[in-house]
Scaffold this active site. Sequence first.
Site, PDB file in Angstrom:
ATOM      1  CE  LYS A  11     -17.620  -7.913  -3.946  1.00 44.75           C
ATOM      2  NZ  LYS A  11     -18.238  -6.282  -3.290  1.00 44.75           N
ATOM      3  CE1 TYR A  51     -15.185  -8.582   1.551  1.00 46.26           C
ATOM      4  CE2 TYR A  51     -16.111 -10.639   1.767  1.00 46.26           C
ATOM      5  CZ  TYR A  51     -15.716  -9.686   0.735  1.00 46.26           C
ATOM      6  OH  TYR A  51     -15.961  -9.435  -0.305  1.00 46.26           O
ATOM      7  CG  ASN A 114     -18.745  -3.310  -6.039  1.00 45.98           C
ATOM      8  OD1 ASN A 114     -18.845  -5.030  -5.518  1.00 45.98           O
ATOM      9  ND2 ASN A 114     -18.164  -2.990  -4.660  1.00 45.98           N
ATOM     10  CG  HIS A 117     -13.327  -8.744  -3.227  1.00 40.55           C
ATOM     11  ND1 HIS A 117     -13.218  -8.291  -2.423  1.00 40.55           N
ATOM     12  CD2 HIS A 117     -11.701 -10.107  -3.409  1.00 40.55           C
ATOM     13  CE1 HIS A 117     -11.223  -8.383  -1.841  1.00 40.55           C
ATOM     14  NE2 HIS A 117     -11.405  -9.183  -2.789  1.00 40.55           N
ATOM     15  CD  GLU A 128      -8.529 -10.683  -1.041  1.00 38.34           C
ATOM     16  OE1 GLU A 128      -8.674  -9.594   0.349  1.00 38.34           O
ATOM     17  OE2 GLU A 128      -7.873 -11.034  -2.431  1.00 38.34           O
TER      18      GLU A 128
END
Length: 140
Positions: A11, A51, A114, A117, A128
Amino acid sequence: MAREQTFSIIKPDATRRNLTGKINAMLEDAGLRIVAQKRIHMSQAQAESFYGVHRERPFFGSLVEFMTSGPVVVQVLEGENAVLKNREVMGATNPEQADEGTIRKAFAESIEANSVHGSDSPENAVIEIAYFFSGTEIVG
């Protein structure tokens, strides 16, 4: 044990801090092999679609804003039980609850920022992976 593929994103919080190599080393040390990888700047449309399952949740807008705030590294990982192995290496979504030695314990800034993913099931991994990669881009 099943050899499988899973999807991973490094990320914007992690790419901003130049942690791509350290995160990938942790994934590889856990027995996962990177079989496809590219650095992209996700568009708002891409993030909203990717998302979309979270569209009705209160954090959707901030998630899309965060994921489009800088470059990300999208990749396909392969290995024995790759989905589960990647989730173990990532650690809990909340870095305060993540185990020592996990990516999120080591690098996450917050629950949202965080650092990584990962697909939550083999079925979602297929979806995905196909969202960001064509079959010819995946080289085992």
